[in-house]
Enzyme design. Structure first.
Site, PDB file in Angstrom:
ATOM      1  N   LYS A   1      23.579   2.865 -12.973  1.00  0.00           N
ATOM      2  CA  LYS A   1      23.348   1.462 -12.601  1.00  0.00           C
ATOM      3  C   LYS A   1      23.015   1.378 -11.124  1.00  0.00           C
ATOM      4  CE  LYS A   1      25.735  -2.020 -11.143  1.00  0.00           C
ATOM      5  NZ  LYS A   1      24.713  -2.653 -10.292  1.00  0.00           N
TER       6      LYS A   1
ATOM      7  N   GLU B   1      31.363   7.838  -2.326  1.00  0.00           N
ATOM      8  CA  GLU B   1      30.679   7.910  -1.025  1.00  0.00           C
ATOM      9  C   GLU B   1      30.680   6.492  -0.475  1.00  0.00           C
ATOM     10  OE1 GLU B   1      29.475  10.512   0.550  1.00  0.00           O
ATOM     11  OE2 GLU B   1      29.846  11.966  -1.031  1.00  0.00           O
TER      12      GLU B   1
ATOM     13  N   CYS C   1      25.068   4.050   5.996  1.00  0.00           N
ATOM     14  CA  CYS C   1      26.467   4.478   6.087  1.00  0.00           C
ATOM     15  C   CYS C   1      26.668   5.410   7.284  1.00  0.00           C
ATOM     16  CB  CYS C   1      26.874   5.182   4.804  1.00  0.00           C
ATOM     17  SG  CYS C   1      25.780   6.544   4.384  1.00  0.00           S
TER      18      CYS C   1
ATOM     19  N   GLU D   1      32.221  -1.853   9.516  1.00  0.00           N
ATOM     20  CA  GLU D   1      30.784  -1.635   9.318  1.00  0.00           C
ATOM     21  C   GLU D   1      30.048  -2.944   9.521  1.00  0.00           C
ATOM     22  OE1 GLU D   1      30.027  -0.304   5.316  1.00  0.00           O
ATOM     23  OE2 GLU D   1      29.023   1.465   6.062  1.00  0.00           O
TER      24      GLU D   1
HETATM   25  P1  NAD Z   1      28.469  -2.471  -2.913  1.00  0.00           P
HETATM   26  O1  NAD Z   1      29.782  -1.785  -2.940  1.00  0.00           O
HETATM   27  O2  NAD Z   1      28.442  -3.944  -2.802  1.00  0.00           O
HETATM   28  O3  NAD Z   1      27.639  -2.123  -4.256  1.00  0.00           O
HETATM   29  C1  NAD Z   1      27.391  -0.801  -4.636  1.00  0.00           C
HETATM   30  C2  NAD Z   1      27.145  -0.762  -6.140  1.00  0.00           C
HETATM   31  O4  NAD Z   1      28.341  -1.131  -6.801  1.00  0.00           O
HETATM   32  C3  NAD Z   1      26.061  -1.734  -6.621  1.00  0.00           C
HETATM   33  O5  NAD Z   1      25.324  -1.141  -7.658  1.00  0.00           O
HETATM   34  C4  NAD Z   1      26.887  -2.888  -7.151  1.00  0.00           C
HETATM   35  O6  NAD Z   1      26.236  -3.675  -8.141  1.00  0.00           O
HETATM   36  C5  NAD Z   1      28.074  -2.152  -7.742  1.00  0.00           C
HETATM   37  N1  NAD Z   1      29.280  -2.963  -7.907  1.00  0.00           N
HETATM   38  C6  NAD Z   1      29.649  -4.068  -7.219  1.00  0.00           C
HETATM   39  N2  NAD Z   1      30.821  -4.556  -7.713  1.00  0.00           N
HETATM   40  C7  NAD Z   1      31.197  -3.711  -8.707  1.00  0.00           C
HETATM   41  C8  NAD Z   1      32.302  -3.663  -9.589  1.00  0.00           C
HETATM   42  N3  NAD Z   1      33.259  -4.601  -9.569  1.00  0.00           N
HETATM   43  N4  NAD Z   1      32.384  -2.653 -10.470  1.00  0.00           N
HETATM   44  C9  NAD Z   1      31.419  -1.695 -10.514  1.00  0.00           C
HETATM   45  N5  NAD Z   1      30.329  -1.708  -9.732  1.00  0.00           N
HETATM   46  C10 NAD Z   1      30.220  -2.697  -8.830  1.00  0.00           C
HETATM   47  O7  NAD Z   1      27.626  -1.760  -1.766  1.00  0.00           O
HETATM   48  P2  NAD Z   1      26.171  -2.155  -1.237  1.00  0.00           P
HETATM   49  O8  NAD Z   1      26.291  -3.404  -0.451  1.00  0.00           O
HETATM   50  O9  NAD Z   1      25.200  -2.078  -2.357  1.00  0.00           O
HETATM   51  O10 NAD Z   1      25.853  -0.905  -0.278  1.00  0.00           O
HETATM   52  C11 NAD Z   1      26.267  -0.811   1.034  1.00  0.00           C
HETATM   53  C12 NAD Z   1      27.517   0.037   1.155  1.00  0.00           C
HETATM   54  O11 NAD Z   1      27.269   1.338   0.643  1.00  0.00           O
HETATM   55  C13 NAD Z   1      27.935   0.248   2.609  1.00  0.00           C
HETATM   56  O12 NAD Z   1      29.327   0.117   2.725  1.00  0.00           O
HETATM   57  C14 NAD Z   1      27.518   1.685   2.887  1.00  0.00           C
HETATM   58  O13 NAD Z   1      28.228   2.309   3.918  1.00  0.00           O
HETATM   59  C15 NAD Z   1      27.742   2.322   1.571  1.00  0.00           C
HETATM   60  N6  NAD Z   1      26.961   3.555   1.474  1.00  0.00           N
HETATM   61  C16 NAD Z   1      27.604   4.766   1.584  1.00  0.00           C
HETATM   62  C17 NAD Z   1      26.877   5.955   1.532  1.00  0.00           C
HETATM   63  C18 NAD Z   1      27.557   7.305   1.631  1.00  0.00           C
HETATM   64  O14 NAD Z   1      26.934   8.287   1.254  1.00  0.00           O
HETATM   65  N7  NAD Z   1      28.794   7.396   2.097  1.00  0.00           N
HETATM   66  C19 NAD Z   1      25.497   5.916   1.403  1.00  0.00           C
HETATM   67  C20 NAD Z   1      24.869   4.668   1.320  1.00  0.00           C
HETATM   68  C21 NAD Z   1      25.620   3.497   1.341  1.00  0.00           C
END
Ligand code: NAD
Length: 502
Positions: free
Chosen positions: A189, A264, A298, A396
Site C-alpha cells: 500500500k 523506517e 527522513c 521533524e
Molecule cells: P505517514 O506515517 O503519515 O504514512 C505512511 C504510510 O502509512 C502511508 O501509506 C499511510 O497511508 C499509512 N498509514 C497512515 N495511517 C495508517 C494506519 N493507521 N495504519 C496503517 N497505515 C497507515 O508518513 P508520511 O507522511 O507518508 O511520510 C513521511 C514520514 O515518513 C516522515 O516521518 C519521514 O521521516 C518518514 N520516512 C522515513 C524514511 C526512513 O527510511 N527512515 C524514509 C522516508 C520517509
C-alpha cells in the site's frame, strides 16, 4: 531564487486512471470510492485511484496467502526468482521517464531528482536479484558423530508493505525486491497521495513474470486500507516506512498477532562541524542536506551543530549559497526545490518557523511560503540561535528549514546530537580523523557520514536507532530479513544414549 509557475505547465495532461492489482487482476474497490490526486505544484488532477477499504485489503491478503501457501513462487529455485527480478529491473529502466514523471507530478519533487531516484531503484532491484541467488542457511558438522545440524532460511510468508509519499518508488524498491527474493508474497500500500508509480510497478512485475497473487497493490487511506494490513491474522510481517507516530501504531497493531515488524521512521539528523573542516565542501552539503526534496526527507540534515568559532561566518556563506537554489516548477530540469506535498503540510512547516521565532530564534533567511502563482512552496529557511530544547531542534519539520545550534567542545557536540529521540543519521565534518571517529562511534544513529552527506549505496545497510525505527534495509542481509530461521537437528547412526535407563 523563486521562479513563477507557468499556468500552461500541465495543460493537456490527461488525468491517469488507475485500478488496484489483486490476484493478478486490475480491479475497482468494492465500495466504489475513488481518490483524486492534484499535482501540488500545478493544482491539476493528475491521478485518480480506486480507493480500497477493509474488504479490498482482505481480498488482497487472501490472494497473497494463497500464492504463498500453494503457489509456485516460494518453491521456485532462487535463480529463477532472480531472473524475474532482473527482468523487472530492465523494465523499470525502460519506463524510467514515465515513473519519474508520475512521482514528480504527484509529490512535487524536481524531475531531474526523480530520474536519479529511478536509477537508484534499478540498481536496488539488480542488487536484490544478486542476493536472491546467495540466500542460504548454515550447517553444523561439528556437533559430534551422532548429530548433524542444518539451519534453513525459509521465506517468512505474507508481507504487508506500507510506504510514504516522499520517495514513492525508491522506498517500495527498498522493500519489495528483497521480500520477493526471499520467496515471500506481498500486499503493498503506497501513500494515497503518490500511488501512481507503485501501480505502474504492478504492471511491470506482471510483465516480468511474477505469478498472480504474489504482489497485490491496493491504494487507500491509512485507516481504511493500511490498518487491516497491520492487524490481519494471515499477514506474517509488516515492512513500514513513514512517521514515527504511525510506526508506533503499526507496532502495537502487530502485537495482537505477534508479526515481525520492520520500521523506517523519522529523523532529525545532526551535522557536526569542526573549525578544521573543508568548509567549501560543507557549505554545499549543508544546502543540499537542508533543501533536497524540499526538506521532506527522513535524512534531511536539518540540525547543524557548529563550533562557536565558525558559526557566524559559515551561516553567512550557507545563506548566500541558499539564495541561488532554484525554487519552482518541479517539471523544470533546473529546479532544485519543488512543491510542498499539501497545503496542510505547508501550514505545519510555517508553524514550526513561527514557534522558533516566538521562542527567541532568529530567521536568518526565508521563513515564509513562496508565492509562485499556484501550488504550495516554501522558501529555503535558516534559523539561528536555536536552543537544543526548542521543538524545531528536536522534531521533524519536514520542510526546507535549517536550524543552527552551536557547541564549544567535542563532548558537548555529541551530547546535543544524542539529546533527542531520533537516531536515523548524522554527519561529522573535520580534517582530524580523531574528531570524525569520536563522533562516528559515539553518535546514536544508524548511518554516520564523514566529510560527506547523504551518499548511499545498495550494499550499505540503512535504518535508525531509537525512535527512528527498527531493523535495517539494504545491505547483504536484506533478503534474510524476510525469512524465518528453522533448525533441522538430525540424529545420525544407531542410538547409543537412552532417557530411561535400560
Ligand atoms: P505517514 O506515517 O503519515 O504514512 C505512511 C504510510 O502509512 C502511508 O501509506 C499511510 O497511508 C499509512 N498509514 C497512515 N495511517 C495508517 C494506519 N493507521 N495504519 C496503517 N497505515 C497507515 O508518513 P508520511 O507522511 O507518508 O511520510 C513521511 C514520514 O515518513 C516522515 O516521518 C519521514 O521521516 C518518514 N520516512 C522515513 C524514511 C526512513 O527510511 N527512515 C524514509 C522516508 C520517509
Amino acid at each position: 531564487m523563486s521562479m513563477m509557475i507557468r499556468p500552461e505547465a500541465l495543460t493537456g495532461y490527461k488525468t491517469r486512471e488507475f485500478k488496484m492489482l489483486i490476484d493478478g487482476q486490475w480491479v475497482a474497490g468494492q465500495e466504489g470510492k475513488v481518490i483524486d490526486r492534484l499535482s501540488p505544484a500545478h493544482g491539476v488532477t493528475v491521478s485518480r485511484y480506486q480507493s480500497a477499504t477493509k474488504p479490498d485489503a482482505e481480498r488482497a491478503i487472501a490472494a497473497a496467502r494463497r500464492a504463498f501457501d500453494t503457489g509456485p513462487w516460494p518453491r521456485m529455485a532462487g535463480a529463477e526468482r532472480s531472473r524475474i527480478l532482473l527482468k523487472a529491473a530492465d523494465l523499470i529502466e525502460g519506463r524510467k521517464d514515465e515513473l519519474a514523471m508520475l512521482d514528480t507530478i504527484e509529490s512535487g519533487k524536481p524531475i531531474s531528482q526523480a530520474k536519479g531516484e529511478m536509477d537508484g531503484a534499478v540498481d536496488i532491484w539488480r542488487y536484490a536479484a544478486a542476493l536472491t541467488r546467495d540466500l542460504h542457511g548454515e550447517s553444523y558438522n561439528t556437533l559430534g558423530d551422532g548429530t548433524l545440524g542444518v539451519v534453513l532460511r525459509e521465506a517468512i510468508g505474507v508481507v504487508s508493505i506500507i510506504t510514504p509519499w516522499n520517495f514513492p518508488f525508491l522506498i517500495v524498491s527498498q522493500k519489495l525486491p528483497f521480500a520477493l527474493g526471499a520467496g515471500c508474497t506481498a500486499v503493498v500500500k503506497p501513500s494515497e497521495m503518490t500511488s501512481g508509480s507503485t501501480l505502474v510497478l504492478g504492471e511491470i512485475l506482471m510483465e516480468a513474470g511474477v505469478p498472480a497473487g504474489v504482489v497485490n497493490i491496493i491504494v487507500g487511506t491509512g485507516p481504511d486500507a493500511g490498518a487491516p494490513m497491520t492487524t490481519h491474522h494471515d499477514v506474517d510481517m509488516i515492512s513500514f516506512t513513514g512517521s514515527t507516530v504511525v510506526g508506533k501504531l503499526t507496532m502495537s497493531n502487530a502485537a495482537q498477532t505477534l508479526k515481525k515488524v520492520s520500521l523506517e521512521l523519522g529523523g532529525k539528523n545532526p551535522q557536526i562541524v569542526f573549525p578544521d573542516a573543508d568548509l567549501d565542501a560543507f557549505v554545499d552539503a549543508a544546502v543540499f542536506g537542508a533543501y533536497f526534496n524540499a526538506g521532506e526527507c527522513c535524512n534531511a540534515g536539518s540540525r547543524l551543530i557548529m563550533h562557536k568559532s565558525i558559526a557566524g561566518d559559515v551561516v553567512s556563506r550557507i545563506a548566500e549559497l541558499s539564495r541561488n537554489v532554484k525554487v519552482g516548477d518541479p517539471l523544470n530540469p533546473e529546479t532544485k526545490v519543488g512543491a510542498i506535498i499539501s497545503a496542510q503540510h505547508l501550514g505545519k512547516i510555517e508553524n514550526y518557523v513561527r514557534g522558533a521565532a516566538d521562542g527567541g530564534a532568529s530567521v536568518a533567511l526565508g521563513g515564509e511560503a513562496a508565492d509562485l502563482g499556484m501550488g504550495q512552496f516554501m522558501t529555503p529557511t535558516i534559523l539561528t540561535g536555536v536552543l537544543p530544547e526548542m521543538a524545531v531542534a528536536r522534531e521533524e519539520v519536514f520542510g526546507p528549514v535549517l536550524s543552527v545550534l552551536t557547541f564549544d567542545s567535542l563532548d558537548e557536540s555529541i551530547s546535543i546530537a544524542n539529546s533527542i529521540d531520533y537516531g536515523l543519521s548524522a554527519s561529522v565534518w573535520s580534517s582530524n580523523m580523531d574528531n570524525c571517529l569520536a563522533v562516528g562511534r559515539r553518535v546514536r544513529a544508524g548511518t554516520v557520514w564523514m566529510n560527506t552527506f547523504m551518499d548511499g549505496a545498495s550494499e550499505l545497510p540503512f535504518g535508525g536507532y531509537r525512535q527512528s525505527g527498527l531493523g535495517r534495509e539494504l545491505g547483504r542481509h536484506a533478503v534474510e530479513d524476510y525469512t524465518e530461521t528453522k533448525t533441522l537437528n538430525m540424529h545420525v547412526g544407531p542410538r547409543t544414549a537412552w532417557w530411561v535407563p535400560r
